[in-house]
Design a protein around this motif. Sequence first.
Motif, PDB file in Angstrom:
ATOM      1  N   THR A 157      -1.500   3.778   1.693  1.00 40.30           N
ATOM      2  CA  THR A 157      -1.535   4.405   0.380  1.00 40.30           C
ATOM      3  C   THR A 157      -2.991   4.503  -0.067  1.00 40.30           C
ATOM      4  N   TRP A 158      -3.255   5.345  -1.057  1.00 37.26           N
ATOM      5  CA  TRP A 158      -4.640   5.530  -1.495  1.00 37.26           C
ATOM      6  C   TRP A 158      -5.278   4.220  -1.978  1.00 37.26           C
ATOM      7  N   ALA A 161      -6.032   2.227   1.111  1.00 35.05           N
ATOM      8  CA  ALA A 161      -7.099   2.824   1.914  1.00 35.05           C
ATOM      9  C   ALA A 161      -8.470   2.506   1.332  1.00 35.05           C
ATOM     10  N   ARG A 162      -8.612   2.553   0.022  1.00 35.92           N
ATOM     11  CA  ARG A 162      -9.892   2.221  -0.608  1.00 35.92           C
ATOM     12  C   ARG A 162     -10.269   0.768  -0.324  1.00 35.92           C
ATOM     13  N   SER A 192       2.638  12.020  -4.377  1.00 33.25           N
ATOM     14  CA  SER A 192       1.255  11.720  -4.716  1.00 33.25           C
ATOM     15  C   SER A 192       0.946  12.382  -6.049  1.00 33.25           C
ATOM     16  N   ARG A 194      -1.919  13.516  -6.831  1.00 35.12           N
ATOM     17  CA  ARG A 194      -3.016  14.473  -6.680  1.00 35.12           C
ATOM     18  C   ARG A 194      -2.721  15.441  -5.544  1.00 35.12           C
ATOM     19  N   HIS A 197      -4.665  14.942  -2.080  1.00 35.87           N
ATOM     20  CA  HIS A 197      -4.322  13.852  -1.178  1.00 35.87           C
ATOM     21  C   HIS A 197      -3.422  14.405  -0.078  1.00 35.87           C
TER      22      HIS A 197
END
Length: 257
Positions: A157-158, A161-162, A192, A194, A197
């Motif tokens: 997931t975002w 990932a960060r 999502s 966004r 993404h």
Amino acid sequence: MERPANPAPHAVSRLRTERLARSAKPFLARGGIKGERCPGCRLVPSHCVCGVCPVVPTRAGVCLLMADIEPLKPSNTGWLIADVVPDTFAFGWARTEVHLDLLTLLADPQWQPYVVFPGEFVAPERVVTQVPAPEPAVVGTQVAVARRPLFILLDATWPEARKMFRKSPYIDRFPVLSLEPDHISRYQLRRSRRDDHFCTSEVASLCLDLAGDTHAAQVLDAYLDVFTHHYLQSKHQLPPDRAGDAHQRLRQLTAGD
């Protein structure tokens, strides 16, 4: 290229098996009769796509760093990359340790690793937006083979990932490939907030195209559409349309391979 009738498990499949072996309790995916799913594509048997699974040799390779639960999700699209791209590697990510085989891969002189991540979160001097065409280097009187691009994808997931990007010092020395797609994601299997993404398979397609593996990029993109169609039809208990647009495009792209 036609996939063998009984192919050896690919990197993501092996990682899934390893992850299941470490589980304290069984992982039960929803759907199917008593949760029954095809071991080759993770779909319910009536919607299996193994018969149309393509394999396309590429100059580029893909290295998936996968968050803990990702290999277990039937909707994970890193699996599709490993289906299509022979040189796909997959490793589970952990903050406190790194797999020795991953470090060996990243040090292999045949590869030029690129970390695929948005450039807005990275120091500008580290960011690239293109992948150079192969140019053999001359070392003394010897002509060395050009290094092949290896795209490091953070499959998570975002937010995950960060975190993975910040806490993986072994990738800090590599350039960061920041993608600039001219379209929005078509991915429908997870939500999502966004439009910019992309799912992991879509990101891999964009990378392959930049590396000159255009045909493989198109095939992977078409294969994602087929997988998505079968997945959603299964979810809604409807038969897949094997004569529909998604299947036709994949057949056209793989005819003669």
